[in-house]
Design an enzyme around this catalytic site. Structure first.
Site, PDB file in Angstrom:
ATOM      1  N   GLU A 108      -1.730   0.978  -5.081  1.00 41.65           N
ATOM      2  CA  GLU A 108      -0.441   1.538  -5.503  1.00 41.65           C
ATOM      3  C   GLU A 108      -0.567   1.649  -7.013  1.00 41.65           C
ATOM      4  OE1 GLU A 108       2.532   1.274  -7.449  1.00 41.65           O
ATOM      5  OE2 GLU A 108       3.478  -0.333  -6.280  1.00 41.65           O
ATOM      6  N   CYS A 119       7.090  -0.136 -11.090  1.00 39.56           N
ATOM      7  CA  CYS A 119       6.391   1.010 -10.511  1.00 39.56           C
ATOM      8  C   CYS A 119       7.370   2.141 -10.233  1.00 39.56           C
ATOM      9  CB  CYS A 119       5.740   0.622  -9.187  1.00 39.56           C
ATOM     10  SG  CYS A 119       4.799  -0.896  -9.256  1.00 39.56           S
TER      11      CYS A 119
END
Lengths: 508, 508
Positions: free
Chosen positions: B247, B284
């Protein structure tokens, strides 16, 4: 070169009308049409898409005998086999129609809002959506079931992905007939023509252009290890890398456990050669490796198998290239210092291949990875093991496989139980008291396995689970009912699809 | 270097006791232990594994305030945030315990034999099995929830995979405390110690050795695009390539639709900066991009957001390296000819970072991919669009994202409905009238998305679906009941797990 022609498997000679050699322009046009069709196609209902797949099946059947005859001439495979393969192809499409109607593949999940929790939970809903246009590379050895309208195409279309097929150059007539059938089903279903595209030609560059096209989002491939790895490399080098599902290389070990071998070594030897030589050995699941522990049972097996191989008649192979590779592969084994040639039947000619049986020891097998190279055709190596320890060691030394087979009696169950955890890690399918060459198209089938059997062990290319390869999850948070995907709305309760609601599975 | 120490985020100075720098020998030992533990661990019952995860959660809570204090000192994150994150970490482990008990992840499928069908169908049964030992790389920005016992570790352990964590060098004390808690849970559960391994050190070589170890079968990673892509490359170059779930990079576009903007442009501007500056922007899912159509509403939004950014106080960032990268990233944007700096608060110092707001036009945004580079921290770009066509064009020009956010009123629904198919293809989660920085841990969450948001869009790293990343299907054909995996036997009907029997889903 602007044109190419079919080559008759039986003679190696060209025949029939020429086909256009497609190039980058045709690839770009097919991919652009697929991309343009994607949103329309993926918005179709599950029922409409199921009916579309059933129409493809009907259109393939409507081609009648012309399809079987084209495939026979191009592949050299016999009529009964190709009629069976047509049934399998049609059955696959019908299976995916059933899968679509069940709705399970959508993996609908709803976690209702919990406004009073700390922190509060928003309303979250999840479904699987199709990846986008998919490139499919057909296999030479199943000109129907693993080619133009084969399992990759059926599962990608079921997922809602437009498909661009790179037709296999070993069967252009067969491929063109099936592509026409699919195109008629697309039109009859009122879908955009770009839902299905077809490009053909003999060069590797054509396939490379297809995998590199930025509109392609995934690749399905069945073929050689070299071919599969080349596509994986191209896919990984793209600006946006994409998944490649390549089913590549497997030698499918058969383990003859002691009690079964003692009870019926001779019968197993004869039956083994039946599986080995079926379709000239041109199966991904051909039993290219036999592991057994020394003893009288193994001697009886070897004797019967050797006799059957010696008697085996050569059969037409798919292409002269495959025939030549079979020759080099078996020559290399015959010339290997640690390998003994047990039996070789009539070797055939430049289009027909025979059968060959080799033997080595566990120690030699473990010492040279080259003995694990797939030889595509009716070639197999018997690996003689001194005891259970050596048997477990050769299994542990295996590369990844599509299948692992146990021949066993009830008294072998303790040994089989000890071997099973090892076999599971090596293969996608573990079978008992049968031969790996039959691959049923159903829900519980896995035609896949660890590298190099495939490039992605997390999937299967046969059976209903194959649809998952072309899907990805999307989560919707606090979206108004009116813009939520229909299957995730509050009023969608009775569409038959199971849903996971706040962690509890409920049938639709 | 044989030792390294924690660095206080607030000062950039080392503190506390030194830690051993692990190297290839420690990696090899941890991987060997993981491999040796694998068969024992995966044979544990669902219930036993669920209890084990709950024990880890309890052991983490038992660390008490020492854990929170270590994490505060090392990360600079405030107490309330870290206490919340500890709750999230414990909750994740408990969620996977619940998932284990439900059994749905096993995907049990049974296709009974059809001996009278032509060709006959054998008995086929399918289940998911764990891949093998998994390497986990923790993230710096969630020292608990995305690190040593974070989502990757919890989902891999739930799947039945031993885990080797490469501890993040930004929080070695926190990591060591959590690793100790997991080790105690392993021991209390009577499991082999190799079920969990932990290696630590500041070098990239350590992580490379872990990914290259042949016993590692998959990798979970949360971090930078450069770091993720380096691991992907190493994993693909192995003799046996393995999946990497990285990720990596997302700038999380927020679309302000016209009616919402007209109704509450100012309020949206203030709320936006609240999300932007939360945790110094080190999420994120930080909203690094705003798309909106010209108008008074947008002017009000810009004015309010600029004011709030100008007033924003600098906050301690995770590391001086992250602080420096934030400075270079914002400097590059400030110096970009097509970008206007709208507002900048107090810029802080070498450990604290402020907030910056930029503005550009749709045309300029589309002309330079560099404007899509993630700047980790409280930096965002407002992209002014002339009309709906430009709005759709900038969305279409986006790279893959973790999230896409819509701010909308009822009158915006037709436009939102037109944008949704585009947004789904760009992001793993689409949300309305909220901010992307909250990521709920539940069943319907997707924390994933198309490249470069992740290296594998087919999965999620948060939520119960994350367990699927570490599983692969195996099919069992005609296996005797006594050697079939217990959950696939005829007498396993009441274990609570749903099964697909001949294509029909039945609850256990």
């Amino acid at each position: 070169m602007t044109e190419f022609r079919s080559v008759a498997a039986a003679t190696g000679e060209p025949f029939g009308e020429p086909f256009q050699v497609d190039g980058p322009a045709e690839v770009a046009a097919a991919c652009a049409a697929a991309e343009a069709a994607f949103d329309v196609y993926r918005a179709t209902s599950r029922e409409d898409r199921a009916v579309f797949l059933e129409r493809i099946a009907a259109e393939i059947l409507a081609l009648g005998d012309s399809l079987v005859e084209a495939a026979m001439a191009e592949s050299g495979l016999p009529r009964a086999r190709l009629e069976g393969e047509r049934g399998r192809t049609v059955g696959q499409l019908q299976l995916f129609a059933q899968v679509l109607r069940s709705g399970q593949w959508q993996q609908l999940r709803i976690d209702p809002a919990l406004p009073d929790r700390q922190p509060p939970r928003p309303d979250l809903r999840l479904r699987m959506i199709p990846l986008g246009p998919v490139a499919v590379f057909g296999a030479s050895n199943f000109p129907l079931a693993f080619s133009t309208a084969g399992g990759d195409t059926a599962s990608a279309l079921a997922a809602g992905c437009p498909v661009v097929v790179k037709g296999h150059p070993a069967h252009p007539q067969t491929g063109a007939l099936v592509a026409g059938a699919i195109a008629r089903a697309v039109e009859a279903s009122g879908l955009p023509a770009g839902v299905f595209g077809h490009v053909a030609g003999p060069s590797n560059e054509l396939g490379a252009a297809l995998v590199q096209d930025p509109r392609i989002t995934a690749v399905g491939f069945t073929g050689s290890r070299g071919g599969g790895l080349a596509l994986v490399k191209l896919a990984q080098a793209r600006d946006v890398p994409i998944p490649v599902y390549a089913e590549m290389s497997s030698i499918n070990p058969v383990l003859l456990l002691p009690e079964a071998l003692k009870a019926r070594g001779e019968a197993l030897g004869t039956a083994f050669v039946g599986s080995l030589t079926m379709g000239a050995g041109q199966f991904c699941t051909n039993p290219g490796l036999v592991f057994a522990i020394e003893g009288e049972g193994l001697d009886a097996f070897v004797s019967a198998a050797s006799g059957a191989v010696a008697d085996a008649k050569p059969q037409t192979m798919l292409t002269t290239g495959i025939r030549a590779a079979f020759g080099s592969g078996t020559d290399a084994l015959a010339g290997h210092a640690a390998v003994k040639t047990l039996a070789q039947g009539d070797t055939g000619n430049t289009t027909c291949g025979g059968a060959v049986l080799f033997q080595t020891t566990a120690t030699e097998f473990l010492a040279d990875k080259a003995l694990q190279h797939e030889v595509f055709g009716a070639s197999s190596i018997i690996v003689r093991c001194a005891d259970e320890v050596e048997l477990a060691a050769v299994v542990a030394g295996l590369e990844g496989q599509l299948t692992a087979t146990l021949h066993m009696d009830a008294a072998d169950e303790p040994l089989a139980g000890r071997l099973l955890p090892l076999l599971e890690r090596k293969a996608g399918r573990v079978l008992a008291n049968g031969w790996p060459t039959g691959v049923d198209v159903c829900h519980a089938m896995v035609h896949g396995g660890p590298f190099p059997a495939t490039s992605d062990a997390r999937t299967t290319s046969v059976g209903s689970l194959a649809i998952d390869r072309f899907l990805r999850p999307v989560s919707y948070q606090n979206l108004a009912q009116s813009i939520l995907p229909p299957e995730l709305r509050d009023d969608a309760r009775n569409d038959g699809a199971p849903r996971l609601i706040d962690g509890t599975l409920t049938l639709g």
